[in-house]
Design a protein around this motif. Structure first.
Motif, mmCIF file in Angstrom:
data_model
loop_
_atom_site.group_PDB
_atom_site.id
_atom_site.type_symbol
_atom_site.label_atom_id
_atom_site.label_comp_id
_atom_site.label_asym_id
_atom_site.label_seq_id
_atom_site.Cartn_x
_atom_site.Cartn_y
_atom_site.Cartn_z
ATOM 1 N N GLN A 1 10.629 8.047 3.398
ATOM 2 C CA GLN A 1 11.797 8.907 3.126
ATOM 3 C C GLN A 1 13.094 8.282 3.645
ATOM 4 N N GLY A 2 13.375 7.045 3.242
ATOM 5 C CA GLY A 2 14.630 6.376 3.588
ATOM 6 C C GLY A 2 14.611 5.659 4.924
ATOM 7 N N LYS A 3 13.621 5.971 5.769
ATOM 8 C CA LYS A 3 13.524 5.282 7.072
ATOM 9 C C LYS A 3 12.526 4.133 6.953
ATOM 10 N N GLN A 4 12.731 3.107 7.751
ATOM 11 C CA GLN A 4 11.734 2.033 7.765
ATOM 12 C C GLN A 4 11.716 1.307 9.106
ATOM 13 N N LEU B 1 0.850 -1.207 0.000
ATOM 14 C CA LEU B 1 0.000 0.000 0.000
ATOM 15 C C LEU B 1 0.874 1.242 0.000
ATOM 16 N N ILE B 2 0.421 2.278 -0.681
ATOM 17 C CA ILE B 2 1.075 3.581 -0.574
ATOM 18 C C ILE B 2 -0.009 4.592 -0.213
ATOM 19 N N VAL B 3 0.218 5.337 0.855
ATOM 20 C CA VAL B 3 -0.716 6.396 1.244
ATOM 21 C C VAL B 3 0.079 7.686 1.392
ATOM 22 N N SER B 4 -0.589 8.823 1.294
ATOM 23 C CA SER B 4 0.160 10.076 1.406
ATOM 24 C C SER B 4 -0.603 11.114 2.205
ATOM 25 N N ILE B 5 0.152 12.132 2.583
ATOM 26 C CA ILE B 5 -0.377 13.238 3.373
ATOM 27 C C ILE B 5 0.282 14.509 2.822
ATOM 28 N N ALA C 1 6.117 19.460 7.183
ATOM 29 C CA ALA C 1 5.023 20.283 6.654
ATOM 30 C C ALA C 1 4.812 20.097 5.154
ATOM 31 N N GLN C 2 5.867 19.657 4.465
ATOM 32 C CA GLN C 2 5.724 19.451 3.007
ATOM 33 C C GLN C 2 4.981 18.148 2.687
ATOM 34 N N GLY C 3 4.696 17.338 3.704
ATOM 35 C CA GLY C 3 3.968 16.083 3.508
ATOM 36 C C GLY C 3 4.865 14.988 2.951
ATOM 37 N N GLY C 4 4.279 13.887 2.521
ATOM 38 C CA GLY C 4 5.064 12.792 1.957
ATOM 39 C C GLY C 4 4.226 11.533 1.813
ATOM 40 N N SER C 5 4.853 10.515 1.201
ATOM 41 C CA SER C 5 4.162 9.235 1.007
ATOM 42 C C SER C 5 4.799 8.168 1.873
ATOM 43 N N VAL C 6 3.978 7.261 2.367
ATOM 44 C CA VAL C 6 4.467 6.143 3.176
ATOM 45 C C VAL C 6 4.068 4.861 2.462
ATOM 46 N N SER C 7 5.020 3.939 2.328
ATOM 47 C CA SER C 7 4.662 2.653 1.714
ATOM 48 C C SER C 7 4.677 1.552 2.776
ATOM 49 N N ARG D 1 -6.206 16.298 4.945
ATOM 50 C CA ARG D 1 -6.732 15.085 4.323
ATOM 51 C C ARG D 1 -5.595 14.105 4.058
ATOM 52 N N LEU D 2 -5.916 12.818 4.121
ATOM 53 C CA LEU D 2 -4.996 11.767 3.715
ATOM 54 C C LEU D 2 -5.444 11.264 2.354
ATOM 55 N N THR D 3 -4.503 10.702 1.593
ATOM 56 C CA THR D 3 -4.841 10.252 0.237
ATOM 57 C C THR D 3 -4.460 8.789 0.058
ATOM 58 N N HIS D 4 -5.359 8.049 -0.571
ATOM 59 C CA HIS D 4 -5.042 6.704 -1.056
ATOM 60 C C HIS D 4 -5.653 6.572 -2.441
ATOM 61 N N GLY D 5 -4.834 6.174 -3.431
ATOM 62 C CA GLY D 5 -5.329 6.104 -4.798
ATOM 63 C C GLY D 5 -5.786 7.479 -5.240
ATOM 64 N N ASP D 6 -6.991 7.566 -5.806
ATOM 65 C CA ASP D 6 -7.474 8.880 -6.248
ATOM 66 C C ASP D 6 -8.546 9.442 -5.304
ATOM 67 N N GLN D 7 -8.502 9.008 -4.034
ATOM 68 C CA GLN D 7 -9.480 9.514 -3.066
ATOM 69 C C GLN D 7 -8.793 10.158 -1.872
ATOM 70 N N ASP D 8 -9.421 11.192 -1.334
ATOM 71 C CA ASP D 8 -8.945 11.843 -0.102
ATOM 72 C C ASP D 8 -9.861 11.447 1.056
#
Ligand SMILES: [Zn+2]
Length: 459
Positions: free
Chosen positions: A108-111, A65-69, A89-95, A127-134
């Motif tokens: 971002q390189g950490k796991q 899964l990949i989700v983002s903020i 504050a710039q947000g990012g994606s988590v897999s 809002r959080l995002t997954h796929g094309d939905q918030d």
């Protein structure tokens, strides 16, 4: 008129006390709540509890899964609530990937790994995002239960959840249909609360699909639907001290279904077969709908292909749990040892019994293997429109026509009415009632006779 306005103010005051602040800022109401006497709210002492956050199951059994903020957020261990990482504050994606009975997260390189991970925005309006939905609220990711892969859950408050449900369930309409949207909001809220616990074994409260109610997050919210939700906030339907099982479907075809006639369920006092009319002899509220009348036909070859999979699926479905008690007999073999999982050629179809509302109570389908006894609404899955494609027959309210040539079945046609199971609220009928000036309260008492509105208790 004065009395009506007073009653509305009373109800809105109750909601404010009951729920406190809502995430529904930005849904400024254009007029007062469409609730009015006719369905009377009762005292808060008798009301029902609501969970702080609802767990909505978005995805199950997904490999990764990949989700983002898009703003500051925290990654937390779902059990200890310990901080795993922070997103700037710039947000990012988590897999996320599954690792045994744990979740491996990468950012971002950490796991790291945890039994479950929560992604939580620092600002609750983010809002959080997954796929094309918030989505409003948080994400919870954990290893799927009884499945491989991962489960993604949206943890969100009930009223915000409804903002992602109501437009998908009743559609987007104008101000004339606001009372129907308010009735739908109450029905959807009641359905949600009354079905809590039924999906807990999967690790969440409700599916975000037709398995429960369609939910698509916050990106496509509708201003008027949000207004309808806000104006009915915290209100649910009850009957004799119990929450109503607030089923609804697109179009009843002129008469609703008694639940026990179409599903293997016990009868419920307010889920009755009732003509969807303003008064005796009048046209049904839903009669202008495009699928009020519909037709479907198959050649015998097409139907035979469909039945090879739908009949075995029906037998399996009806033998699961205690459904066989309701549906017995399910299959009468043509000769001893015949396997219902291999129907073979189709010879005949015959409606043996209709429900008082005109739906199928008992349909016989005779094939090479024997005779299948099809009961109630499940006939829609058996007589699917096309083989090997998703989709079911529009309703179980139909008449059957057969064409035979030299004794053999060559064509089967049905002429039907309505769309959906027909239990409870008829959405098309509710929209028409709203256009005719009926209030949300009147619409609800029409479709759930004897029910009353009650406020939910603050968590
Ligand atoms: Zn109807």
């Amino acid at each position: 008129m004065q009395r009506r306005i007073f009653a509305r103010v009373l109800i809105v005051s109750t909601i404010v006390v009951v729920l406190g602040s809502s995430l529904l800022s930005g849904c400024a109401p254009k007029r007062l709540a469409p609730l009015e006497p006719g369905v009377t709210p009762s005292s808060a002492e008798e009301s029902f509890s609501v969970p702080t956050l609802l767990d909505v199951g978005l995805i199950e059994g997904q490999e990764s899964l990949i989700v983002s903020i898009n703003s500051t957020g925290l990654l937390l261990d779902s059990q200890s609530r310990k901080r795993l990482s922070k997103i700037g504050a710039q947000g990012g994606s988590v897999s996320f990937h599954r690792k045994g009975q744990q979740v491996q997260w990468s950012l971002q390189g950490k796991q790291g790994v945890a039994a479950g991970v929560v992604l939580q925005p620092m600002d609750p309006n983010s809002r959080l995002t997954h796929g094309d939905q918030d989505y409003r609220g948080d994400f919870l990711i954990f290893p799927s239960i009884e499945k491989s892969g991962l489960t993604l859950v949206n943890q969100v408050d009930l009223e915000s959840y409804l903002c992602g449900v109501v437009p998908w369930e009743i559609g987007r309409h104008g101000e004339e249909e606001l009372a129907a949207q308010a009735a739908q909001a109450v029905a959807a809220r009641t359905y949600t609360i009354s079905h809590l616990g039924s999906r807990r074994k999967f690790g969440f409260d409700v599916y975000a699909s037709v398995m429960d109610q369609v939910y698509k997050g916050s990106r496509h919210e509708d201003v008027l639907c949000n207004q309808a939700i806000l104006e009915t906030a915290g209100m649910v339907l009850a009957h004799k001290g119990e929450l109503v099982d607030a089923y609804y479907s697109a179009c009843c075809g002129g008469t609703s279904s008694k639940i026990q006639e179409v599903w293997p369920r016990q009868g419920i006092g307010y889920l009755v077969d009732k003509d969807d009319v303003p008064h005796s002899g009048a046209a049904p509220f839903c009669s202008d709908y495009k699928y009020f009348n519909w037709a479907q036909s198959w050649t015998a070859t097409e139907l035979q292909e469909i039945l090879q999979t739908s009949l075995p699926a029906y037998v399996d479905y009806m033998t699961e749990m205690n459904r066989a008690i309701w549906a017995r007999p399910i299959f009468t073999p043509g000769q001893s040892g015949a396997d219902p999982h291999f129907p073979g050629a189709v010879h005949d179809l015959e409606i043996l019994e209709n429900t008082p509302s005109g739906r199928i109570a008992h349909l016989l389908i005779t094939c090479e293997a024997g005779t299948y006894h099809i009961r109630g609404d499940r006939v829609r899955w058996v007589l699917a429109p096309e083989a090997n494609k998703p989709g079911i027959l529009r309703s179980a309210r139909f008449e059957l026509e057969k064409v035979r040539r030299e004794g053999s079945l060559v064509q089967v046609s049905v002429r039907g009415r309505g769309y959906g199971h027909g239990i409870g609220l008829c959405q098309v009928g509710a929209l028409e009632m709203s256009r005719k000036g009926y209030s949300a309260s009147k619409i609800l008492s029409h479709y759930y006779p004897g029910s009353i509105l009650k406020p939910l208790k603050k968590p």
